[in-house]
Design an enzyme around this catalytic site. Structure first.
Site, mmCIF file in Angstrom:
data_model
loop_
_atom_site.group_PDB
_atom_site.id
_atom_site.type_symbol
_atom_site.label_atom_id
_atom_site.label_comp_id
_atom_site.label_asym_id
_atom_site.label_seq_id
_atom_site.Cartn_x
_atom_site.Cartn_y
_atom_site.Cartn_z
ATOM 1 N N ASP A 157 -2.564 0.744 -0.817
ATOM 2 C CA ASP A 157 -2.222 -0.481 -1.540
ATOM 3 C C ASP A 157 -3.024 -1.669 -1.040
ATOM 4 O O ASP A 157 -3.606 -2.429 -1.821
ATOM 5 C CB ASP A 157 -0.725 -0.776 -1.411
ATOM 6 N N TYR A 207 11.605 6.392 0.866
ATOM 7 C CA TYR A 207 10.168 6.414 1.129
ATOM 8 C C TYR A 207 9.880 6.852 2.563
ATOM 9 O O TYR A 207 9.083 7.765 2.818
ATOM 10 C CB TYR A 207 9.575 5.025 0.865
#
Length: 371
Positions: A157, A207
């Site tokens: 990201d 996650y």
């Protein structure tokens, strides 16, 4: 914004394919979006960073000598963490006023957090006259997300947000940080980004649990294979040794191994202009995220199913950490509007949520402009 010294931006990102493999050392295929976080910054001659937002009434002041004490902030914690990691790396932090204008939807899976982290560090570098080093900034932004915000993320990201190039996707090796830029040419097709509008939070989601499960799988497989990361395990090896893994660890590892293979095939499809094959791989990716990695959920699944059932759509899948957020679909360019109408109605009927569509181009990552 003439009263500010610099206008600095960093991008949200999409990921064509290669989900949940960046932290396993895999290759991913992200691209930076024209949806950006914009930072207006000016030095203020104090020992404080004053934060304000165009979209929020809040104002926050950060003491440069106490940057490690703001983890509990609702707004400003990502900026504080980014400044702290930059400071710890030996960079000078100047007291400044920062105005944030974020066009990346929060909680959408388009990496608003990475855009905020990267643009904050780039702005802090700009006002002290440092040369912008996108890869270095990306690494410190990742550190902020992991050590300050508590999300044990990979590098994808932040790297995409910092290092993106207009009209190109990146083939990023998350193990070595080698990056190849590939032109995004889809012929008569376009990418459509759709938000399922189900709120999610990666810290509270599974996650970090998924990451721990992949690390457990790697440790077991390293007993029989000379690999340094799970992404180095090829399908033939996994088939031979997967019996050593118990469920659900086996399914998690199967996703990583198969997703790495899908990325390899997607590169070939993109380079040869085989958009249909790319769509097929997107569909397979979503199925694996749903069944093997179990990070989708009923709303994202319903959104993907609606997209995949449209005749002019070649493929669709969930992007990002999961449990909500955005899908990416490959749709006939002259049918994009009818696709949106069809998916909106079908998804609303299935879930009661209103899907939201974003028109965004593939853009550059960090930009710095003197105001």
């Amino acid at each position: 914004m003439k009263e500010y010294t610099f206008k600095v931006t960093a991008s949200g990102r999409i990921n064509i394919i290669g989900e949940h493999i960046d932290y396993c050392g895999g290759k991913v295929m992200p691209a930076a979006l024209s949806l950006k976080n914009t930072v207006y910054v000016r030095p203020n001659g104090t020992n404080s960073i004053n934060l304000s937002w165009t979209t929020l009434p809040d104002k926050v002041t950060l003491d440069i000598d106490k940057l490690d004490s703001y983890k509990g902030l609702k707004y400003g914690n990502y900026q504080a963490g980014s400044a702290l990691m930059w400071q710890r790396a030996g960079h000078k932090i100047l007291g400044c006023d920062i105005l944030m204008d974020c066009a990346v939807p929060f909680g959408s899976g388009l990496s608003s957090s990475a855009a905020i982290e990267v643009s904050t560090i780039a702005a802090l570098a700009a006002i002290v006259g440092e040369e912008i080093a996108p890869v270095d900034i990306a690494l410190k932004a990742q550190q902020a997300e992991r050590e300050y915000a508590g999300v044990n993320c990979g590098i994808m990201d932040q790297y995409a947000s910092a290092c993106g190039k207009k009209d190109s996707v990146m083939l990023l090796d998350c193990n070595t940080l080698n990056c190849e830029y590939l032109p995004l040419q889809l012929g008569n097709y376009s990418l459509v980004i759709t938000n399922c509008n189900k709120p999610h939070n990666l810290i509270e989601s599974k996650y970090n649990e998924r990451r721990a499960e992949t690390e457990q799988a790697l440790k077991i497989l390293q007993g029989v294979l000379p690999v340094t990361c799970l992404a180095e395990v090829v399908p033939e090896q996994f088939e031979k040794y997967s019996h050593m893994l118990s469920q659900p660890i086996k399914r998690r590892a199967e996703h990583v191994v198969s997703e790495c293979e899908r990325v390899r095939l997607a590169v070939l499809a993109l380079k040869s202009g085989n958009t249909k094959e790319l769509g097929r791989l997107l569909n397979l990716s979503h199925a694996s995220l749903r069944d093997n990695f179990e990070v989708t959920g009923s709303e994202p699944d319903a959104l993907v199913e609606a997209a995949q059932s449209y005749s002019g759509c070649l493929g669709s899948r969930l992007m990002g950490g999961g449990f909500g957020g955005c899908t990416i679909s490959i749709v006939k360019t002259d049918e994009v509007e009818s696709f949106k109408a069809y998916v909106y109605e079908k998804y609303l009927s299935a879930t009661g949520y209103k899907a939201e569509f974003y028109d965004a181009d593939i853009a550059d990552g960090i930009t710095v402009e003197k105001v």
